[in-house]
Write a protein that holds these residues in place. Structure first.
Motif, short mmCIF file in Angstrom:
data_model
loop_
_atom_site.label_atom_id
_atom_site.label_comp_id
_atom_site.label_asym_id
_atom_site.label_seq_id
_atom_site.Cartn_x
_atom_site.Cartn_y
_atom_site.Cartn_z
N GLY A 73 0.83 -1.06 0.06
CA GLY A 73 0.03 -0.07 0.28
C GLY A 73 0.84 1.32 0.13
N MET A 75 0.89 6.05 -0.42
CA MET A 75 0.13 7.36 -0.81
C MET A 75 1.22 8.00 -1.74
SD MET A 75 -0.83 8.00 3.24
CE MET A 75 -1.97 6.87 4.33
N SER A 76 0.37 9.13 -2.25
CA SER A 76 1.17 9.83 -3.21
C SER A 76 0.49 11.31 -3.07
CB SER A 76 1.11 9.22 -4.50
OG SER A 76 -0.11 9.27 -5.09
N SER A 98 -3.40 10.82 -3.03
CA SER A 98 -4.24 9.45 -3.40
C SER A 98 -3.35 8.25 -2.55
CB SER A 98 -4.00 9.13 -5.05
OG SER A 98 -2.63 9.27 -5.08
N SER A 99 -4.06 7.32 -2.41
CA SER A 99 -3.67 6.11 -1.78
C SER A 99 -4.21 4.66 -2.68
CB SER A 99 -4.15 6.00 -0.41
OG SER A 99 -5.48 5.89 -0.31
N TYR A 100 -3.45 3.73 -2.22
CA TYR A 100 -3.75 2.63 -2.82
C TYR A 100 -3.53 1.19 -1.91
CZ TYR A 100 0.91 1.21 -3.82
OH TYR A 100 2.21 0.60 -3.61
N TYR A 101 -3.97 0.06 -2.21
CA TYR A 101 -3.75 -1.10 -1.48
C TYR A 101 -3.56 -2.10 -2.61
CZ TYR A 101 -8.48 -2.96 -1.64
OH TYR A 101 -9.55 -3.57 -2.08
N PHE A 355 -9.91 10.12 1.09
CA PHE A 355 -8.40 9.73 1.53
C PHE A 355 -8.31 9.53 2.89
CE2 PHE A 355 -4.14 11.14 2.59
CZ PHE A 355 -3.31 10.37 1.82
N PRO A 356 -7.50 8.87 3.30
CA PRO A 356 -6.76 7.68 2.68
C PRO A 356 -7.36 6.24 2.46
CG PRO A 356 -5.79 7.72 4.90
CD PRO A 356 -7.30 8.76 4.82
#
Length: 491
Positions: A73, A75-76, A98-101, A355-356
Motif C-alpha cells: 500500500g 500514498m502519493s 491518493s492512496s492504494y492497496y 483519502f486515505p
C-alpha cells in the motif's frame, strides 16, 4: 545434591560466585559436561544451526502446499500542472492526494518446489548429525581435560609426599651428623634435596591450577578467583579391556558421529542433485490479486466553484430552451435539476472526502501460466554439474572417513591394551622401588649406606610412582579416546 546445585549456580554466575564462595567448590564430571553443554561457545554455535535447518523444512513444505501472500500500500501527492504521455497532455489545476492497496497470492509448482522438502529434511538430518558429533567431541574433550586435572593433582600429591620424605631425610641426616656418624655434606645434600622437592611441589600445584583453568575454559564459564579451592570429585575404576576389535569396528561403522554426519551430508548432496536436475521441468504459476485506490483533491472549494459554474451554465441553457419551446407552443422543461444547492455541494464534498482509506475497489484478477525454459546459457547444466561434483566429493569423504575411523578405533584399542599392560608393569616397578627406598633408608639409618644411595633410591621411587600415576591416567584417556572413536560409552 543441593550442594551440587549451588555449585553449578556459582559456576554459571561468576560474579555471584566470587562474592559468595566461602567453601571449596566440588565438581563432578557429569556437572562439568552439563555446564559445557549449556555454556561452551563452540558447541552453542553448532546448536544455533538447528533453528535455520528446522525452518528450512517448514519453508519447503509451505512453499509446496500454501501460496505466498503479499500486501502493499502507499500514498502519493500530485501537484497542479500538466503531464505529457507520448503525444497526449494531461493537466489538472488542483493538487491531489491518493492512496492504494494491493493484496496478492502466488503459488508455483515446479520440480524445484517438489524436491525442496526432501532436500531440506536431508539438510536438517545432517545438521542434527553435526550436533551429535559436536556433543561427542565436547564430552570427549571435557573428559580428557578432567582426567588431566586429576592426573596433575595426583602428581602434586606425589610431590607433597616427596617433600615430607625429604624432611624426614634431613632430620635423619642432622641427627646422624650430631652424633658424628655423618658428615656436613650429607646435611647439605639433604637440604638441597628438600629445596628441590619444594620447587617441584610448587610447580606441580601451579600445573594443577593451570589445568583447572583450561577445564573451565572448555566448559565455557569464568572460573572462580580461588581456583585452587575447586575440587574434582569423580574417580575412575580400572577394568580389564575385554572388548573385541571386530565388534568395536562394527559399532564405530554404525555409530561414529563424524562418519554419520558425513553420510547425512552425502544424502543431502544427493537431494541437491535431484533439485538441480528438476530445473529442466516446467513451472506452473497461479496468481490472484485484489486492489483499490483513492484520489482526493486538496482544494475542494475550487471544485465546488467549477461545479456551481457548470450547473449555472446548464440552468441558463435550460431557461433559454424553455423560452424557445414556449414560443413554439411546447411544454417547458423542469430546470430545477440544474440548481446547485446545499445538497449538491455536500455531495461533492462527500465524494471528494475519500483519502486515505475509503478505497474504490478494482476488479478481481487471477492468472494461470506455464513456463518451460528452453535455453539458459548452460546455467542449468552448470548447477547440475556442481551438484554432482559436490555429491561425488562427499562420497569420497565418507569413504575416507570410514577408513580413518577404522584406523582410529584400531589405534585406540591397541593403545588401551598397551596402557592396561603398562599399569601392571609400572605397579611391579613401583613396589620394587618402594622396597629399594626402604632398604636404602634402613641402611643409611644404621650407617651401612651413604646418603647418595638414599637419594638415588628416592629418585627411582619418585619416578616409579609418577610413571604408575601416568600409566593409570593414560589408560583412562585411551579408553575415552576409544569411546569417542566408537561413538558410544563402553563403561
Amino acid at each position: 545434591m543441593r550442594h551440587l546445585l549451588v555449585t553449578a549456580g556459582l559456576l554459571l554466575c561468576p560474579a555471584l560466585g566470587v562474592a559468595q564462595q566461602s567453601a571449596p567448590a566440588t565438581l563432578s564430571l557429569a556437572d562439568a559436561i552439563a555446564v559445557a553443554r549449556d555454556k561452551n561457545p563452540a558447541y552453542r554455535q553448532t546448536l544455533n544451526n538447528r533453528g535455520p535447518a528446522a525452518w528450512g523444512v517448514r519453508n519447503a513444505y509451505s512453499s509446496l502446499l500454501i501460496p505466498s501472500v503479499s500486501a502493499s500500500g502507499g500514498m502519493s501527492y500530485t501537484g497542479p500542472g500538466s503531464q505529457t504521455f507520448l503525444s497526449s497532455s494531461f493537466s489538472q489545476s488542483v493538487a491531489t492526494v491518493s492512496s492504494y492497496y494491493d493484496l496478492g497470492l502466488l503459488w508455483q509448482l515446479s520440480g524445484t518446489t517438489l524436491s525442496q522438502p526432501g532436500l531440506a529434511k536431508a539438510q536438517q538430518n545432517a545438521t542434527d548429525a553435526d550436533i551429535a558429533g559436536a556433543t561427542n567431541a565436547l564430552i570427549t574433550g571435557i573428559t580428557q581435560q578432567y582426567l588431566t586435572v586429576l592426573q596433575t593433582g595426583a602428581q602434586a600429591e606425589l610431590a607433597r609426599k616427596t617433600v615430607e620424605r625429604n624432611d624426614e631425610f634431613l632430620k635423619l641426616a642432622q641427627a646422624r651428623f650430631s652424633v658424628g656418624q655423618a658428615t656436613l655434606i650429607d646435611v647439605r645434600q639433604a637440604q638441597v634435596a628438600r629445596g628441590q622437592a619444594e620447587v617441584a611441589l610448587l610447580r606441580a600445584q601451579t600445573a594443577v591450577s593451570v589445568e583447572k583453568l583450561r577445564l573451565f575454559e572448555q566448559m565455557g564459564v569464568t572460573p572462580p578467583v580461588d581456583i585452587a579451592a575447586v575440587q574434582l570429585t569423580d574417580t575412575f575404576a580400572l577394568q580389564t579391556p575385554n572388548w573385541q576389535l571386530p565388534e568395536l569396528l562394527t559399532m564405530a561403522e554404525q555409530q561414529n558421529p563424524a562418519l554419520k554426519a558425513l553420510r547425512a551430508r552425502e544424502r543431502a548432496a544427493a537431494w541437491g542433485v535431484r533439485a538441480a536436475t528438476s530445473t529442466y521441468g516446467p513451472t506452473v504459476s497461479l496468481s490472484a490479486g485484489w486492489s483499490g485506490f483513492t484520489q482526493q483533491f486538496t482544494d475542494v472549494e475550487s471544485i465546488i466553484f467549477s461545479q456551481r459554474a457548470a450547473f449555472g451554465s446548464q440552468y441558463t441553457a435550460c431557461q433559454e430552451n424553455n423560452q424557445i419551446r414556449t414560443s413554439a407552443g411546447l411544454s417547458s422543461l423542469n430546470c430545477t435539476d440544474f440548481v446547485f444547492g446545499a445538497a449538491e455541494e455536500q455531495a461533492v464534498r462527500d465524494r471528494n472526502s475519500v483519502f486515505p482509506f475509503d478505497f474504490t475497489r478494482q476488479p478481481f484478477q487471477a492468472r494461470l501460466s506455464i513456463s518451460l525454459p528452453i535455453f539458459t546459457n548452460f546455467s542449468r547444466t552448470l548447477r547440475v554439474s556442481e551438484a554432482r561434483a559436490q555429491h561425488g566429493d562427499l562420497e569420497e569423504a565418507v569413504r575416507a572417513r570410514g577408513l580413518a575411523v577404522q584406523t582410529e578405533v584400531s589405534q585406540a584399542f591397541l593403545t588401551l591394551q598397551t596402557a592396561y599392560r603398562t599399569i601392571g608393569l609400572q605397579d611391579t616397578n613401583r613396589s620394587a622401588a618402594r622396597e629399594q627406598l626402604q632398604l636404602a633408608t634402613q641402611r643409611y639409618r644404621v650407617g651401612s649406606g651413604t646418603f647418595f644411595e638414599l637419594l638415588d633410591a628416592q629418585v627411582a621411587a619418585l619416578r616409579a610412582e609418577s610413571d604408575y600415576v601416568n600409566a593409570n591416567y593414560d589408560y583412562h584417556k585411551a579408553l575415552a579416546a576409544l569411546e569417542a572413536a566408537v561413538g558410544r560409552s563402553l563403561r
